[in-house]
Design a protein around this motif. Structure first.
Motif, PDB file in Angstrom:
ATOM      1  N   LEU A 233       0.555  -1.160   0.088  1.00 34.40           N
ATOM      2  CA  LEU A 233       0.318   0.024   0.506  1.00 34.40           C
ATOM      3  C   LEU A 233       1.012   1.763   0.558  1.00 34.40           C
ATOM      4  O   LEU A 233       0.789   2.029  -0.966  1.00 34.40           O
ATOM      5  CB  LEU A 233      -1.011   0.382   0.735  1.00 34.40           C
ATOM      6  N   LEU A 234       1.885   1.248   0.726  1.00 35.92           N
ATOM      7  CA  LEU A 234       2.556   2.570   0.740  1.00 35.92           C
ATOM      8  C   LEU A 234       3.045   3.010  -0.337  1.00 35.92           C
ATOM      9  O   LEU A 234       3.546   3.937  -0.408  1.00 35.92           O
ATOM     10  CB  LEU A 234       3.503   1.976   2.048  1.00 35.92           C
ATOM     11  N   LEU A 257      -8.696  12.880   4.373  1.00 32.85           N
ATOM     12  CA  LEU A 257      -8.390  12.557   5.283  1.00 32.85           C
ATOM     13  C   LEU A 257      -8.362  13.950   6.969  1.00 32.85           C
ATOM     14  O   LEU A 257      -8.470  13.183   7.535  1.00 32.85           O
ATOM     15  CB  LEU A 257      -6.848  13.061   4.936  1.00 32.85           C
ATOM     16  N   LEU A 258      -9.431  14.310   6.431  1.00 31.58           N
ATOM     17  CA  LEU A 258      -9.660  15.525   7.528  1.00 31.58           C
ATOM     18  C   LEU A 258     -10.957  14.976   7.878  1.00 31.58           C
ATOM     19  O   LEU A 258     -11.532  15.152   8.639  1.00 31.58           O
ATOM     20  CB  LEU A 258      -9.929  16.467   7.051  1.00 31.58           C
ATOM     21  N   GLU A 259     -11.425  14.002   6.929  1.00 34.59           N
ATOM     22  CA  GLU A 259     -13.165  13.421   7.871  1.00 34.59           C
ATOM     23  C   GLU A 259     -13.213  12.302   8.394  1.00 34.59           C
ATOM     24  O   GLU A 259     -11.559  11.303   8.639  1.00 34.59           O
ATOM     25  CB  GLU A 259     -13.765  13.063   5.959  1.00 34.59           C
ATOM     26  N   PRO A 260     -13.522  12.228   9.325  1.00 31.98           N
ATOM     27  CA  PRO A 260     -13.881  11.425  10.391  1.00 31.98           C
ATOM     28  C   PRO A 260     -13.542   9.824   9.973  1.00 31.98           C
ATOM     29  O   PRO A 260     -12.568   8.552   9.829  1.00 31.98           O
ATOM     30  CB  PRO A 260     -14.946  11.000  11.266  1.00 31.98           C
ATOM     31  N   VAL A 261     -13.719   9.653   8.707  1.00 28.71           N
ATOM     32  CA  VAL A 261     -13.674   7.957   8.223  1.00 28.71           C
ATOM     33  C   VAL A 261     -13.511   8.127   6.518  1.00 28.71           C
ATOM     34  O   VAL A 261     -14.328   9.338   5.683  1.00 28.71           O
ATOM     35  CB  VAL A 261     -14.969   7.234   7.940  1.00 28.71           C
ATOM     36  N   LEU A 262     -13.260   7.143   6.102  1.00 34.52           N
ATOM     37  CA  LEU A 262     -12.490   7.527   4.648  1.00 34.52           C
ATOM     38  C   LEU A 262     -13.904   6.865   3.375  1.00 34.52           C
ATOM     39  O   LEU A 262     -14.152   6.469   3.909  1.00 34.52           O
ATOM     40  CB  LEU A 262     -11.078   7.035   3.529  1.00 34.52           C
ATOM     41  N   PRO A 263     -14.244   7.377   2.710  1.00 32.27           N
ATOM     42  CA  PRO A 263     -15.625   6.910   1.685  1.00 32.27           C
ATOM     43  C   PRO A 263     -14.742   5.517   1.169  1.00 32.27           C
ATOM     44  O   PRO A 263     -15.729   5.549   0.494  1.00 32.27           O
ATOM     45  CB  PRO A 263     -14.759   8.201   0.230  1.00 32.27           C
ATOM     46  N   ILE A 275      -6.647   0.726   8.788  1.00 38.26           N
ATOM     47  CA  ILE A 275      -4.669   0.340   7.891  1.00 38.26           C
ATOM     48  C   ILE A 275      -4.485   1.536   6.562  1.00 38.26           C
ATOM     49  O   ILE A 275      -3.493   1.818   6.971  1.00 38.26           O
ATOM     50  CB  ILE A 275      -4.698  -1.158   7.251  1.00 38.26           C
ATOM     51  N   LEU A 276      -5.809   1.246   5.729  1.00 40.23           N
ATOM     52  CA  LEU A 276      -4.988   2.844   4.767  1.00 40.23           C
ATOM     53  C   LEU A 276      -4.902   4.066   4.996  1.00 40.23           C
ATOM     54  O   LEU A 276      -4.597   4.669   4.711  1.00 40.23           O
ATOM     55  CB  LEU A 276      -6.572   2.371   4.011  1.00 40.23           C
ATOM     56  N   ARG A 277      -6.330   4.477   5.881  1.00 40.57           N
ATOM     57  CA  ARG A 277      -5.577   6.387   6.312  1.00 40.57           C
ATOM     58  C   ARG A 277      -4.810   5.874   7.377  1.00 40.57           C
ATOM     59  O   ARG A 277      -3.817   6.743   6.533  1.00 40.57           O
ATOM     60  CB  ARG A 277      -6.775   6.480   7.340  1.00 40.57           C
ATOM     61  N   GLU A 278      -3.667   5.381   8.333  1.00 42.96           N
ATOM     62  CA  GLU A 278      -2.564   5.209   8.419  1.00 42.96           C
ATOM     63  C   GLU A 278      -1.515   5.488   7.530  1.00 42.96           C
ATOM     64  O   GLU A 278      -0.277   6.398   7.420  1.00 42.96           O
ATOM     65  CB  GLU A 278      -2.053   4.478   9.744  1.00 42.96           C
ATOM     66  N   VAL A 279      -1.635   4.857   6.518  1.00 38.25           N
ATOM     67  CA  VAL A 279      -0.415   4.400   5.377  1.00 38.25           C
ATOM     68  C   VAL A 279      -0.674   5.702   4.000  1.00 38.25           C
ATOM     69  O   VAL A 279       0.321   6.181   4.097  1.00 38.25           O
ATOM     70  CB  VAL A 279      -0.901   3.668   4.100  1.00 38.25           C
ATOM     71  N   LEU A 280      -1.778   6.161   4.344  1.00 38.79           N
ATOM     72  CA  LEU A 280      -1.910   6.972   3.385  1.00 38.79           C
ATOM     73  C   LEU A 280      -1.403   8.751   4.599  1.00 38.79           C
ATOM     74  O   LEU A 280      -1.090   9.361   3.920  1.00 38.79           O
ATOM     75  CB  LEU A 280      -3.239   7.627   3.231  1.00 38.79           C
TER      76      LEU A 280
END
Length: 393
Positions: A233-234, A257-263, A275-280
């Motif tokens: 992913l990274l 990324l400022l939203e509480p949850v990715l769409p 996991i995806l959020r942390e990678v981003l």
């Protein structure tokens, strides 16, 4: 071209296009499957106009796609691939930005395939990779990211209904149409698509961001370890962002990324979304943002670059809080170091210090953290809180 100047071809063809859309929707509702009377007219426009408006490309392609769907509904991914090739062909004489923007229907149809056909994963991944490569090439071809960013005409709303015909009711509100048409971006991003002055460039950024997230989501569920997954992913995210080199794409990604949850809830469970959020976070905090520095004529105007830096500032704050709450002290230190060395931070500091009367009154913090920089910007010597909020709208 001025970003807010409607395309002259779009203006002259708008009455005909609106009337044709109206007739198509009526005929489709009445069960018609042959739309050759429309396609023959708009095919001539595509061949005769040196740079056909996006709306003409979309309407002609939608007519062709809907006709094909009626003859064979069993080969969904193949139909999406044909649509991709059709849109690429129809936009061959358009500028690079428009070539990307016209692909919005492809992303919608591909998302539908991902959500409904788990057994077609390999085909879907292959097509998604092809789209990513195409977008990357067009971004590289684009010598001026702000070329051809004319407004979409008012027919845009009607065209979304053309693409969504058969999937929604006739009384469906436009916002609901758009949520289905652009499923892999947040409501906040979609709001920008209904605002006055919404242009082709913004749509291209939406398409690029949707393709980006779709490609990353497809990496989940492959049976590899979490360590290997995060590594893939990274690497994938970093490579795509560097290849896209697009201001609008990065701006949209940061805002999401400022939203509480990715769409991505339709594709990933809550654990995988984290996991995806942390990678981003890893990517957007540590990347160099070299695309923002003048290279080959690509540089967002000063106001846009400042706003990008401000959005990134808040994302950086969220990211540091996120890893700190997870107890990852090593990553907190890594984020802070990357933050302090970032080109965007340097740009922000220079901008703050350039404000009238600020340099003699405002001292830069000894240690640069997102919170320290936010406090410095919110200093009464710089601007009011209200003024600061207005800057990033």
């Amino acid at each position: 071209m001025n970003q807010h100047s409607p395309n002259s071809n779009s203006n002259s063809l708008q009455p005909l296009l609106k009337e044709s859309i109206h007739r198509f929707l009526i005929e489709h509702q009445n069960g018609a499957t042959d739309f050759s009377n429309f396609t023959s007219i708009f095919s001539r426009f595509l061949h005769n106009l040196p740079d056909p408006p996006l709306e003409i490309v979309w309407f002609y392609s939608a007519l062709t796609f809907h006709s094909t769907k009626f003859t064979d509904t069993s080969k969904q991914v193949l139909l999406v691939k044909d649509l991709f090739q059709l849109l690429v062909s129809c936009s061959s004489s358009c500028n690079a930005v428009k070539k990307i923007a016209v692909l919005a229907p492809v992303i919608h149809e591909l998302f539908t395939a991902v959500s409904g056909k788990k057994d077609l994963r390999e085909e879907i991944e292959s097509l998604t990779e092809g789209i990513i490569c195409y977008v990357s090439i067009k971004c590289a071809d684009n010598s001026d990211e702000h070329e051809g960013f004319g407004d979409l005409v008012s027919c845009y709303r009607e065209l979304v209904r053309v693409w969504m015909v058969g999937k929604i009711g006739g009384d469906c509100k436009f916002g609901e149409d758009l949520r289905l048409f652009c499923p892999v971006v947040s409501d906040g991003v979609r709001e920008g698509m209904v605002s006055e002055g919404f242009g082709v460039g913004y749509l291209a950024g939406v398409v690029t961001c949707e393709a980006f997230l779709l490609r990353l989501c497809l990496k989940f569920g492959c049976g590899i370890s979490r360590v290997e997954l995060e590594k893939e992913l990274l690497n994938g995210a970093a490579q795509m962002i560097s290849a896209f080199r697009s201001y609008y794409f990065v701006d949209i990604l940061l805002r999401m990324l400022l939203e509480p949850v990715l769409p991505v809830n339709a594709m990933l469970n809550p654990k995988d979304e984290v996991i995806l959020r942390e990678v981003l976070y890893d990517v957007v905090i540590t990347m160099s943002y070299s695309f923002s520095i003048p290279q080959k004529g690509i540089e967002p105007p000063g106001v846009q670059l400042k706003n990008l830096a401000l959005t990134w500032l808040f994302v950086a704050d969220n990211a540091i809080r996120f890893v700190r709450e997870n107890g990852d002290r090593t990553k907190v230190i890594s984020y802070l170091q990357a933050f302090s060395e970032s080109f965007l931070l340097s740009h922000l500091i220079k901008w703050v210090m350039s404000q009238p009367g600020v340099q003699s009154k405002t001292n830069a913090p000894d240690i640069f953290t997102p919170v320290a920089v936010i406090i410095m910007i919110l200093s009464k010597h710089v601007m009011t809180r209200r003024g600061f909020c207005c800057m990033i709208v």
